[in-house]
Design a protein around this motif. Structure first.
Motif, PDB file in Angstrom:
ATOM      1  N   MET A  45       0.828  -1.216   0.000  1.00 18.25           N
ATOM      2  CA  MET A  45       0.000   0.000   0.000  1.00 18.25           C
ATOM      3  C   MET A  45       0.861   1.264   0.000  1.00 18.25           C
ATOM      4  O   MET A  45       0.500   2.269  -0.598  1.00 18.25           O
ATOM      5  CB  MET A  45      -0.940  -0.012   1.201  1.00 18.25           C
ATOM      6  CG  MET A  45      -1.764   1.253   1.386  1.00 18.25           C
ATOM      7  SD  MET A  45      -2.877   1.644   0.016  1.00 18.25           S
ATOM      8  CE  MET A  45      -4.231   0.529   0.365  1.00 18.25           C
ATOM      9  N   LEU A  46       2.022   1.185   0.683  1.00 15.51           N
ATOM     10  CA  LEU A  46       2.886   2.358   0.737  1.00 15.51           C
ATOM     11  C   LEU A  46       3.345   2.789  -0.656  1.00 15.51           C
ATOM     12  O   LEU A  46       3.375   3.988  -0.976  1.00 15.51           O
ATOM     13  CB  LEU A  46       4.103   2.076   1.620  1.00 15.51           C
ATOM     14  CG  LEU A  46       5.063   3.250   1.838  1.00 15.51           C
ATOM     15  CD1 LEU A  46       4.331   4.418   2.480  1.00 15.51           C
ATOM     16  CD2 LEU A  46       6.246   2.809   2.690  1.00 15.51           C
ATOM     17  N   ALA A  47       3.687   1.804  -1.500  1.00 16.23           N
ATOM     18  CA  ALA A  47       4.110   2.124  -2.866  1.00 16.23           C
ATOM     19  C   ALA A  47       2.971   2.762  -3.650  1.00 16.23           C
ATOM     20  O   ALA A  47       3.189   3.713  -4.424  1.00 16.23           O
ATOM     21  CB  ALA A  47       4.593   0.856  -3.571  1.00 16.23           C
ATOM     22  N   MET A  48       1.744   2.294  -3.449  1.00 11.80           N
ATOM     23  CA  MET A  48       0.591   2.865  -4.155  1.00 11.80           C
ATOM     24  C   MET A  48       0.316   4.292  -3.675  1.00 11.80           C
ATOM     25  O   MET A  48       0.003   5.181  -4.478  1.00 11.80           O
ATOM     26  CB  MET A  48      -0.634   1.984  -3.930  1.00 11.80           C
ATOM     27  CG  MET A  48      -1.855   2.419  -4.721  1.00 11.80           C
ATOM     28  SD  MET A  48      -1.636   2.233  -6.504  1.00 11.80           S
ATOM     29  CE  MET A  48      -1.683   0.446  -6.641  1.00 11.80           C
ATOM     30  N   ILE A  49       0.435   4.512  -2.372  1.00 12.18           N
ATOM     31  CA  ILE A  49       0.244   5.858  -1.831  1.00 12.18           C
ATOM     32  C   ILE A  49       1.252   6.824  -2.454  1.00 12.18           C
ATOM     33  O   ILE A  49       0.907   7.938  -2.867  1.00 12.18           O
ATOM     34  CB  ILE A  49       0.377   5.844  -0.296  1.00 12.18           C
ATOM     35  CG1 ILE A  49      -0.809   5.108   0.327  1.00 12.18           C
ATOM     36  CG2 ILE A  49       0.464   7.268   0.250  1.00 12.18           C
ATOM     37  CD1 ILE A  49      -0.679   4.891   1.819  1.00 12.18           C
ATOM     38  N   LEU A  50       2.512   6.388  -2.531  1.00  5.86           N
ATOM     39  CA  LEU A  50       3.548   7.238  -3.129  1.00  5.86           C
ATOM     40  C   LEU A  50       3.254   7.497  -4.604  1.00  5.86           C
ATOM     41  O   LEU A  50       3.422   8.624  -5.091  1.00  5.86           O
ATOM     42  CB  LEU A  50       4.911   6.564  -2.976  1.00  5.86           C
ATOM     43  CG  LEU A  50       6.108   7.323  -3.559  1.00  5.86           C
ATOM     44  CD1 LEU A  50       6.264   8.682  -2.902  1.00  5.86           C
ATOM     45  CD2 LEU A  50       7.389   6.502  -3.409  1.00  5.86           C
ATOM     46  N   ALA A  51       2.789   6.462  -5.323  1.00 11.71           N
ATOM     47  CA  ALA A  51       2.473   6.618  -6.748  1.00 11.71           C
ATOM     48  C   ALA A  51       1.330   7.614  -6.942  1.00 11.71           C
ATOM     49  O   ALA A  51       1.373   8.458  -7.856  1.00 11.71           O
ATOM     50  CB  ALA A  51       2.115   5.263  -7.353  1.00 11.71           C
ATOM     51  N   PHE A  52       0.309   7.555  -6.093  1.00 10.75           N
ATOM     52  CA  PHE A  52      -0.811   8.497  -6.191  1.00 10.75           C
ATOM     53  C   PHE A  52      -0.350   9.914  -5.858  1.00 10.75           C
ATOM     54  O   PHE A  52      -0.782  10.888  -6.498  1.00 10.75           O
ATOM     55  CB  PHE A  52      -1.943   8.060  -5.261  1.00 10.75           C
ATOM     56  CG  PHE A  52      -2.966   7.187  -5.923  1.00 10.75           C
ATOM     57  CD1 PHE A  52      -4.300   7.553  -5.959  1.00 10.75           C
ATOM     58  CD2 PHE A  52      -2.601   5.989  -6.525  1.00 10.75           C
ATOM     59  CE1 PHE A  52      -5.246   6.747  -6.574  1.00 10.75           C
ATOM     60  CE2 PHE A  52      -3.537   5.180  -7.136  1.00 10.75           C
ATOM     61  CZ  PHE A  52      -4.870   5.558  -7.167  1.00 10.75           C
ATOM     62  N   PHE A  53       0.515  10.031  -4.863  1.00 14.20           N
ATOM     63  CA  PHE A  53       1.041  11.341  -4.495  1.00 14.20           C
ATOM     64  C   PHE A  53       1.792  11.976  -5.663  1.00 14.20           C
ATOM     65  O   PHE A  53       1.569  13.140  -6.011  1.00 14.20           O
ATOM     66  CB  PHE A  53       1.964  11.186  -3.287  1.00 14.20           C
ATOM     67  CG  PHE A  53       2.745  12.423  -2.948  1.00 14.20           C
ATOM     68  CD1 PHE A  53       2.169  13.446  -2.212  1.00 14.20           C
ATOM     69  CD2 PHE A  53       4.063  12.564  -3.375  1.00 14.20           C
ATOM     70  CE1 PHE A  53       2.894  14.594  -1.907  1.00 14.20           C
ATOM     71  CE2 PHE A  53       4.793  13.701  -3.073  1.00 14.20           C
ATOM     72  CZ  PHE A  53       4.203  14.724  -2.338  1.00 14.20           C
ATOM     73  N   VAL A  54       2.687  11.207  -6.281  1.00 12.64           N
ATOM     74  CA  VAL A  54       3.484  11.727  -7.399  1.00 12.64           C
ATOM     75  C   VAL A  54       2.592  12.059  -8.588  1.00 12.64           C
ATOM     76  O   VAL A  54       2.769  13.101  -9.247  1.00 12.64           O
ATOM     77  CB  VAL A  54       4.570  10.703  -7.806  1.00 12.64           C
ATOM     78  CG1 VAL A  54       5.264  11.137  -9.088  1.00 12.64           C
ATOM     79  CG2 VAL A  54       5.585  10.544  -6.684  1.00 12.64           C
ATOM     80  N   THR A  55       1.613  11.177  -8.871  1.00 11.10           N
ATOM     81  CA  THR A  55       0.701  11.426  -9.987  1.00 11.10           C
ATOM     82  C   THR A  55      -0.073  12.716  -9.775  1.00 11.10           C
ATOM     83  O   THR A  55      -0.182  13.553 -10.684  1.00 11.10           O
ATOM     84  CB  THR A  55      -0.277  10.249 -10.148  1.00 11.10           C
ATOM     85  OG1 THR A  55       0.465   9.060 -10.446  1.00 11.10           O
ATOM     86  CG2 THR A  55      -1.266  10.517 -11.271  1.00 11.10           C
ATOM     87  N   ALA A  56      -0.616  12.902  -8.570  1.00 14.27           N
ATOM     88  CA  ALA A  56      -1.380  14.121  -8.280  1.00 14.27           C
ATOM     89  C   ALA A  56      -0.490  15.357  -8.391  1.00 14.27           C
ATOM     90  O   ALA A  56      -0.902  16.385  -8.939  1.00 14.27           O
ATOM     91  CB  ALA A  56      -1.990  14.037  -6.887  1.00 14.27           C
ATOM     92  N   LEU A  57       0.740  15.261  -7.887  1.00 12.97           N
ATOM     93  CA  LEU A  57       1.666  16.395  -7.949  1.00 12.97           C
ATOM     94  C   LEU A  57       1.955  16.784  -9.393  1.00 12.97           C
ATOM     95  O   LEU A  57       1.882  17.965  -9.768  1.00 12.97           O
ATOM     96  CB  LEU A  57       2.954  16.032  -7.216  1.00 12.97           C
ATOM     97  CG  LEU A  57       3.971  17.150  -6.985  1.00 12.97           C
ATOM     98  CD1 LEU A  57       4.782  16.870  -5.734  1.00 12.97           C
ATOM     99  CD2 LEU A  57       4.917  17.307  -8.177  1.00 12.97           C
TER     100      LEU A  57
END
Length: 246
Positions: free
Chosen positions: A1-13
């Motif tokens: 889940m941590l990797a997915m959270i980071l991926a969503f964060f970067v995508t949104a940014l």
């Protein structure tokens, strides 16, 4: 889940820094992780709403939104987004359309944008509402906002200035996402939004933070052209993975 959270964060940014929501990439990341595809559009569209709401408000307060043209395009697209959300679709067809939409998204991000005021609109500018309806339908069907498809068309048609196009795309994404969610919930039942939020609450929080940083700070550290290239590369790679099953 941590990797997915980071991926969503970067995508949104990344997407927020160039004025878009990132819905297609959220959906693709979820699909690649094995997330229930029936929940994908709801969660992705909710992430879109989170990312573009602040931008839409800032554009409006700054007087950059060309309300007459923007509302016309949005009014044409929103009912189609609702119908897209209502349309049943099998998993394989959903993933194919999603992968294809990602490749088109990447191509759209590579369309050069000139700054300043718009030149004289081309004869195609008047036909932009005709393009808004199919874009809206696709938005509701696979969980995207559609602004990433609309904006390159507006730029190529010299519909308005670059800032006005960005403001229009932001409003377009926001309204389409809301109508798409409504269609999805009517199709699947209101209980689906609870399941989507329960499963994706950490991802929504990551999008809130990433979207705010992207819209306020990211462009100060990297030229917007570089950010657009990075975002295009991300979406194309993920789209190819979906289409090839890798």
């Amino acid at each position: 889940m941590l990797a997915m959270i980071l991926a969503f964060f970067v995508t949104a940014l990344l997407y927020a820094s160039v004025g878009f929501g990132g819905g297609s990439t959220y959906s693709a990341l979820l699909a690649l992780s094995g997330f229930d595809y029936r929940l994908l559009p709801i969660l992705s569209l909710a992430c879109n709403v989170v990312v573009v709401t602040g931008g839409s408000i800032r554009f409006a307060r700054a007087g950059l939104t060309p309300w007459r043209g923007a509302l016309l395009l949005t009014a044409v697209a929103a009912p189609a987004a609702f119908l897209g959300g209502l349309t049943p679709i099998a998993r394989d067809e959903f993933l194919f359309l999603l992968g294809l939409s990602l490749l088109l998204t990447g191509a759209g991000l590579l369309v050069p944008i000139s700054g300043g005021d718009a030149a004289v609109p081309t004869r195609f500018a008047r036909y932009m509402p005709l393009a808004a309806a199919p874009i809206g339908y696709l938005a509701g069907l696979v969980g995207i906002g559609g602004g990433i498809f609309l904006a390159p068309l507006l730029h190529l048609a010299r519909w308005n200035s670059a800032r006005a196009v960005a403001a229009t795309a932001s409003l377009f994404i926001l309204v389409n996402s809301l109508f798409g969610i409504a269609g999805q919930l009517l199709k699947s039942g209101p209980g689906m939004i609870g399941a989507a939020v329960e499963s994706g609450l950490p991802l929504l929080l990551a999008v809130v933070v990433g979207g705010q940083i992207g819209s306020l700070l990211a462009v100060r550290f990297l030229p917007q052209r570089v950010i657009r290239w990075l975002t295009a590369a991300l979406t194309i790679v993920v789209g190819l993975r979906l289409l090839t099953g890798q």
